[in-house]
Design an enzyme around this catalytic site. Sequence first.
Site, short mmCIF file in Angstrom:
data_model
loop_
_atom_site.label_atom_id
_atom_site.label_comp_id
_atom_site.label_asym_id
_atom_site.label_seq_id
_atom_site.Cartn_x
_atom_site.Cartn_y
_atom_site.Cartn_z
N SER A 130 -28.14 -39.74 108.73
CA SER A 130 -29.34 -40.57 108.73
C SER A 130 -30.43 -39.90 107.90
O SER A 130 -30.48 -38.66 107.82
CB SER A 130 -29.84 -40.71 110.17
OG SER A 130 -31.14 -41.24 110.20
N TYR A 154 -32.04 -36.87 118.89
CA TYR A 154 -31.13 -37.72 118.12
C TYR A 154 -30.95 -37.14 116.71
O TYR A 154 -29.84 -36.95 116.22
CB TYR A 154 -31.66 -39.16 118.04
CG TYR A 154 -30.96 -39.98 116.98
CD1 TYR A 154 -29.64 -40.38 117.14
CD2 TYR A 154 -31.62 -40.34 115.79
CE1 TYR A 154 -28.98 -41.10 116.15
CE2 TYR A 154 -30.98 -41.06 114.81
CZ TYR A 154 -29.66 -41.45 114.98
OH TYR A 154 -29.02 -42.16 114.00
N LYS A 158 -27.60 -35.40 114.39
CA LYS A 158 -27.14 -35.73 113.03
C LYS A 158 -27.13 -34.47 112.16
O LYS A 158 -26.17 -34.22 111.43
CB LYS A 158 -28.03 -36.81 112.41
CG LYS A 158 -27.90 -38.16 113.10
CD LYS A 158 -26.48 -38.70 112.99
CE LYS A 158 -26.22 -39.91 113.86
NZ LYS A 158 -24.82 -40.32 113.90
N GLY A 299 -44.50 -39.51 116.20
CA GLY A 299 -43.32 -39.09 115.44
C GLY A 299 -43.12 -39.85 114.14
O GLY A 299 -42.29 -39.47 113.32
P1 NAD Z 1 -24.60 -49.19 117.38
O1 NAD Z 1 -25.11 -48.66 118.65
O2 NAD Z 1 -24.72 -50.64 117.11
O3 NAD Z 1 -23.06 -48.79 117.19
C1 NAD Z 1 -22.53 -47.59 117.72
C2 NAD Z 1 -21.25 -47.96 118.45
O4 NAD Z 1 -20.66 -46.78 118.98
C3 NAD Z 1 -21.49 -48.92 119.62
O5 NAD Z 1 -20.60 -50.01 119.52
C4 NAD Z 1 -21.20 -48.06 120.86
O6 NAD Z 1 -20.67 -48.85 121.91
C5 NAD Z 1 -20.21 -47.06 120.31
N1 NAD Z 1 -20.17 -45.77 121.00
C6 NAD Z 1 -21.19 -44.93 121.27
N2 NAD Z 1 -20.74 -43.84 121.90
C7 NAD Z 1 -19.39 -43.99 122.03
C8 NAD Z 1 -18.36 -43.19 122.59
N3 NAD Z 1 -18.62 -42.02 123.18
N4 NAD Z 1 -17.10 -43.65 122.52
C9 NAD Z 1 -16.82 -44.84 121.93
N5 NAD Z 1 -17.76 -45.64 121.39
C10 NAD Z 1 -19.03 -45.21 121.44
O7 NAD Z 1 -25.29 -48.35 116.20
P2 NAD Z 1 -25.24 -48.59 114.64
O8 NAD Z 1 -26.59 -49.00 114.21
O9 NAD Z 1 -24.07 -49.41 114.27
O10 NAD Z 1 -25.04 -47.09 114.15
C11 NAD Z 1 -23.79 -46.59 113.76
C12 NAD Z 1 -23.96 -45.13 113.35
O11 NAD Z 1 -24.91 -45.05 112.29
C13 NAD Z 1 -24.48 -44.22 114.45
O12 NAD Z 1 -23.84 -42.96 114.31
C14 NAD Z 1 -25.95 -44.10 114.14
O13 NAD Z 1 -26.49 -42.89 114.63
C15 NAD Z 1 -25.92 -44.11 112.62
N6 NAD Z 1 -27.19 -44.55 112.02
C16 NAD Z 1 -27.70 -45.77 112.35
C17 NAD Z 1 -28.91 -46.19 111.80
C18 NAD Z 1 -29.50 -47.50 112.17
O14 NAD Z 1 -30.68 -47.73 111.90
N7 NAD Z 1 -28.77 -48.45 112.73
C19 NAD Z 1 -29.58 -45.35 110.89
C20 NAD Z 1 -29.02 -44.12 110.56
C21 NAD Z 1 -27.81 -43.73 111.14
C1 UD1 Z 2 -36.38 -45.25 113.33
C2 UD1 Z 2 -36.14 -43.88 113.90
C3 UD1 Z 2 -35.15 -43.16 113.00
C4 UD1 Z 2 -33.86 -43.97 112.89
C5 UD1 Z 2 -34.20 -45.36 112.39
C6 UD1 Z 2 -32.99 -46.23 112.41
C7 UD1 Z 2 -38.17 -43.29 115.11
C8 UD1 Z 2 -39.38 -42.42 115.13
N1 UD1 Z 2 -37.39 -43.17 114.02
O1 UD1 Z 2 -36.87 -45.11 112.01
O2 UD1 Z 2 -34.86 -41.86 113.50
O3 UD1 Z 2 -32.96 -43.32 112.02
O4 UD1 Z 2 -35.17 -45.96 113.25
O5 UD1 Z 2 -33.24 -47.41 111.70
O6 UD1 Z 2 -37.90 -44.03 116.04
N2 UD1 Z 2 -42.95 -50.57 113.39
C9 UD1 Z 2 -44.01 -51.35 113.81
N3 UD1 Z 2 -43.84 -52.13 114.92
C10 UD1 Z 2 -42.67 -52.17 115.62
C11 UD1 Z 2 -41.58 -51.38 115.18
C12 UD1 Z 2 -41.76 -50.58 114.06
O7 UD1 Z 2 -45.09 -51.33 113.20
O8 UD1 Z 2 -42.60 -52.89 116.63
C13 UD1 Z 2 -43.10 -49.76 112.16
C14 UD1 Z 2 -42.90 -48.27 112.34
O9 UD1 Z 2 -44.10 -47.65 112.70
C15 UD1 Z 2 -42.40 -47.88 110.94
C16 UD1 Z 2 -41.62 -49.11 110.47
O10 UD1 Z 2 -42.11 -50.19 111.26
O11 UD1 Z 2 -43.48 -47.67 110.07
C17 UD1 Z 2 -40.13 -49.00 110.65
O12 UD1 Z 2 -39.85 -48.65 112.01
P1 UD1 Z 2 -38.34 -48.62 112.57
O13 UD1 Z 2 -37.66 -49.87 112.23
O14 UD1 Z 2 -38.41 -48.22 114.01
O15 UD1 Z 2 -37.64 -47.48 111.71
P2 UD1 Z 2 -38.06 -45.94 111.46
O16 UD1 Z 2 -39.26 -45.54 112.23
O17 UD1 Z 2 -38.08 -45.72 110.01
#
Ligand code: NAD
Ligand code: UD1
Length: 343
Positions: A130, A154, A158, A299
Amino acid sequence: MACILLTGATGYIGSHTWLALQQAGFDVIGIDNFVNSSPKVLARLAQIGGLEPVLVEGDVRDAVALDRCFELGRSRFGGIQAVVHFAALKAVGESVERPLDYFENNLGGLLAVCQAMKRHGVHNLVFSSSATVYGKPDSLPITERAALRVTNPYGQTKLMGEEILRELERCDTSWHIAYLRYFNPVGAHASGLIGEDPRGIPNNLMPYVAQVAAGKRPHLNVFGNDYDTPDGTGVRDYIHVCDLAEGHVAALRYLADQQQSLTVNLGTGQGYSVLELAQAYGRASGRDIPVVFAPRRPGDIDACYADPTHAWETMGWRAARGLDDMCVDSWRWQSTNPNGFEG
Ligand code: NAD
Ligand code: UD1
């Protein structure tokens, strides 16, 4: 044809990647324990892809469940060639309340997956990292050479995940690992049949805006309007989840062809503010998005966007979809599935 194991396969990014892999001609096996996803995703995947998904319901920390995946891979598809490890818990606030659960699930899960891969002689891994590993960046856009620092459990999982894997491949050169640092994944599959389905009040911006557009929430709280950005609201690099999914296909091809590891940002390189996103969503949905300015969220940082050059130069991948596509596709999913997968 290669077979890929997806952990966390029914989650938001996993389900979109499942389809991208099928479209690219890969066979797919998934494992998920549904801790943050719905089994109903499977019927939707079958509906879109025209194939019955092969999924093991289980926890990635369970060696028996993982062995079952590799055995299924052998019997159904002639063997698994690579693993994409999505399974993790991902809510920043929750990770501060339950740090041990995050360390156990995210790091324990990663170790168990690597042990299973070793048992079965599979050494190509794609790791979901991430942009959170960059913390508050010293300069923008962020390249892969930027300093790494984290501010919550979290993010720590990563960063530690990356460090464990780097040490692993240093000790055993048969491992080839793609470290994919996602920026802000949003949007949904163009079919409108799968998308992000957050439980409770969405933490992230676009799912929250989607619920405002749908009339489920009265307004968007904009967290801070005094940031050092053009309109004072936070700027992020939103990337369409289907572009992100295609980035995994490119990374798997890179690992297979180049037989070496890589670390890449998956972002568009373009930052948008909270207000710009809300306006774009209003246009896409034809609905009003009332905004209320609220205090900064602890944060949060001013701005975060990628330099995506390295992903293009190494694996020939770059994002193709823009902010309007992200909003239109999110709205199609939201408006046709008002209760997500549950209704
Ligand atoms: P998500 O929660 O939708 O998907 C994660 C999946 O993993 C879920 O289906 C959950 O049921 C499963 N899971 C969790 N722990 C498990 C375990 N112990 N055994 C089996 N299954 C398990 O999240 P996502 O948004 O699809 O994210 C996928 C990956 O990408 C994650 O590693 C997350 O940290 C990373 N990531 C996501 C974002 C984001 O904004 N969505 C950003 C950066 C990184
Ligand atoms: C957040 C996580 C980041 C994670 C990412 C996944 C935090 C501090 N960071 O990032 O670790 O990898 O999600 O996508 O939680 N905002 C509003 N109103 C809302 C929600 C968000 O104004 O109701 C603003 C936030 O202040 C930010 C932007 O929208 O400026 C994006 O927020 P968000 O979607 O939560 O993503 P990140 O903060 O970038």
